[in-house]
Scaffold this active site. Structure first.
Site, PDB file in Angstrom:
ATOM      1  CG  HIS A 109      -8.414  12.757   6.536  1.00 42.06           C
ATOM      2  ND1 HIS A 109      -8.936  11.915   5.585  1.00 42.06           N
ATOM      3  CD2 HIS A 109      -7.205  13.157   6.042  1.00 42.06           C
ATOM      4  CE1 HIS A 109      -8.084  11.802   4.571  1.00 42.06           C
ATOM      5  NE2 HIS A 109      -7.031  12.555   4.812  1.00 42.06           N
ATOM      6  CG  HIS A 183      -3.943   9.227   6.126  1.00 37.15           C
ATOM      7  ND1 HIS A 183      -2.660   9.702   5.888  1.00 37.15           N
ATOM      8  CD2 HIS A 183      -4.755  10.009   5.389  1.00 37.15           C
ATOM      9  CE1 HIS A 183      -2.727  10.731   5.066  1.00 37.15           C
ATOM     10  NE2 HIS A 183      -3.979  10.935   4.726  1.00 37.15           N
ATOM     11  CE1 TYR A 185       0.804  10.558   6.240  1.00 31.97           C
ATOM     12  CE2 TYR A 185       1.788  11.157   4.150  1.00 31.97           C
ATOM     13  CZ  TYR A 185       0.948  11.449   5.201  1.00 31.97           C
ATOM     14  OH  TYR A 185       0.267  12.646   5.219  1.00 31.97           O
ATOM     15  CD  GLU A 320      -5.671   8.501   2.312  1.00 23.19           C
ATOM     16  OE1 GLU A 320      -6.615   9.137   2.792  1.00 23.19           O
ATOM     17  OE2 GLU A 320      -4.786   9.038   1.629  1.00 23.19           O
TER      18      GLU A 320
HETATM   19  C1  GLA Z   1      -5.380  12.875   2.250  1.00 19.97           C
HETATM   20  C2  GLA Z   1      -5.854  14.058   1.516  1.00 19.97           C
HETATM   21  C3  GLA Z   1      -4.681  14.875   1.235  1.00 19.97           C
HETATM   22  C4  GLA Z   1      -3.980  15.258   2.496  1.00 19.97           C
HETATM   23  C5  GLA Z   1      -3.543  14.079   3.205  1.00 19.97           C
HETATM   24  C6  GLA Z   1      -2.905  14.431   4.527  1.00 19.97           C
HETATM   25  O1  GLA Z   1      -4.693  12.027   1.441  1.00 19.97           O
HETATM   26  O2  GLA Z   1      -6.561  13.765   0.357  1.00 19.97           O
HETATM   27  O3  GLA Z   1      -5.063  15.984   0.529  1.00 19.97           O
HETATM   28  O4  GLA Z   1      -4.840  15.961   3.326  1.00 19.97           O
HETATM   29  O5  GLA Z   1      -4.642  13.249   3.407  1.00 19.97           O
HETATM   30  O6  GLA Z   1      -2.073  15.517   4.456  1.00 19.97           O
END
Ligand code: GLA
Length: 355
Positions: A109, A183, A185, A320
């Site tokens: 990331h 990203h 949630y 994502e």
């Molecule tokens: C993404 C990655 C995961 C994890 C999340 C954050 O989705 O693919 O493995 O790192 O971000 O924790």
């Protein structure tokens, strides 16, 4: 008459004294979205359930400090490169590059001080479609190991129809990977004490890019038909998440890039999520060729979020939109390299409904 309003307010101060503002985008009764200039993070999204009750459907923190300390990418705008680059290494035009390592031996990331840890310049915008906030960042040559200076602009726009658009634009002065994403949630129940396993998901994908035990793509494309990764027809996330499957074991659940049927040929629907109790529906549309579906497997209760709630395993899910993980090391994947004179442009549209 335009009905979307935007309000700018102070969110906090960084250790160096810099003030961070947040922007509240609102279409009364339909959606209220708050975005931070720090990390370009989505702080909250309130949308109605089937009885019209507004609820916050994204995880995060009440204060700026939470985002500064966070390493789970809550709400974050991700750059220069979403997901992993193996060993942080890649070759481009005969040069070898080494990126900062922040996930086991790999780069994740955009690195430890990726775009999600930066204070962006921010201003309100209003267009024919709606209103929101425009964020700008200059990522200097060598940033996190990446070559070239990248100028990125990201606009969060709430439309008069109550959809949230995220428009990405970037230019560079030297060839470099650029693969921006979001990203957030999601927990459409608006109660993050509950997990997301009852959410029903549809993904418009027939294949994934399978991964090894470090979650690095093997380079293959794996058909999902007949596997726990088949979401062509809506399935509850919990139905197969702990199934006897090597790919699920590698990631402790879903944490995979799905190859979208639309595959980068213009804006197309990628995912639809339905939470049966509240009736809330989220649709994700994107111009990108892939989407990472992450079922929040690494959340383990150690992150204390909004209202003091500890985020337990699988209490949030991420969708994502992105170029494929580790693309700079896989010539068979769509290229994520941006070159001088070209313009990176990408669009995500989140639509909300009830069912
Ligand atoms: C993404 C990655 C995961 C994890 C999340 C954050 O989705 O693919 O493995 O790192 O971000 O924790």
């Amino acid at each position: 008459m335009q009905k979307v309003t935007v309000q700018r307010s102070p969110f906090g101060r960084l250790a160096d004294g810099a003030q961070v503002d947040a922007f509240t985008l609102e279409l009364a009764g339909a959606a209220r979205v708050r975005v931070s200039a720090y990390g370009g993070a989505v702080l909250s999204i309130l949308v109605p359930d089937r009885d019209g009750r507004m609820g916050d459907v994204v995880l995060g923190f009440d204060t700026l400090d939470g985002y500064v300390a966070d390493d789970s990418y809550q709400g974050a705008l991700i750059g220069r490169s979403g997901n992993r680059i193996a060993r942080g290494r890649f070759a481009l035009d005969g040069h070898e590059y080494s990126l900062r390592i922040n996930n086991g031996p790999n780069h994740l990331h955009g690195g430890p001080e990726g775009f999600h840890k930066r204070l962006w310049d921010a201003e309100e915008v209003r267009t024919a479609e709606g209103a929101g906030v425009r964020l700008r960042l200059t990522s200097p040559d060598g940033d996190q190991g990446y070559p070239g200076t990248v100028d990125a602009t990201v606009t969060y726009l709430l439309t008069e129809q109550g959809a949230l658009r995220v428009e990405y634009d970037a230019v560079t002065d030297a060839p470099t990977p650029v693969n921006l994403t979001q990203h957030t949630y999601w927990n459409l129940s608006a109660d993050p004490r509950r997990d997301i396993l009852g959410h029903r998901l549809r993904l418009d994908a027939d294949r994934i890019t399978p991964v090894d035990a470090e979650l690095i793509p093997t380079g293959e494309l794996m058909p999902v038909a007949g596997t726990p990764f088949d979401f062509a027809a809506p399935q509850s996330i919990g139905a197969r998440v702990d199934g006897d499957d090597e790919q699920l074991r590698h990631a402790g659940g879903y944490d995979h890039n799905f190859v979208l049927r639309g595959a980068g040929g213009g804006l197309a629907m990628a995912a639809r999520v339905h939470e049966p109790e509240s009736g809330r529906v989220l649709e994700v549309h994107t111009t990108q060729p892939g989407i990472q579906f992450y079922s929040g497997n690494f959340l383990d209760g150690s992150i204390v979020g909004k209202q003091g709630i500890a985020y337990g395993r699988r209490t949030g899910l991420c969708l994502e939109p992105q170029g494929f993980p580790d693309a700079p090391n896989h010539p068979g994947f769509p290229s994520t390299i941006l070159r001088p004179g070209e313009r990176y442009s990408s669009l995500i549209v989140y639509r909300f409904a009830v069912e």
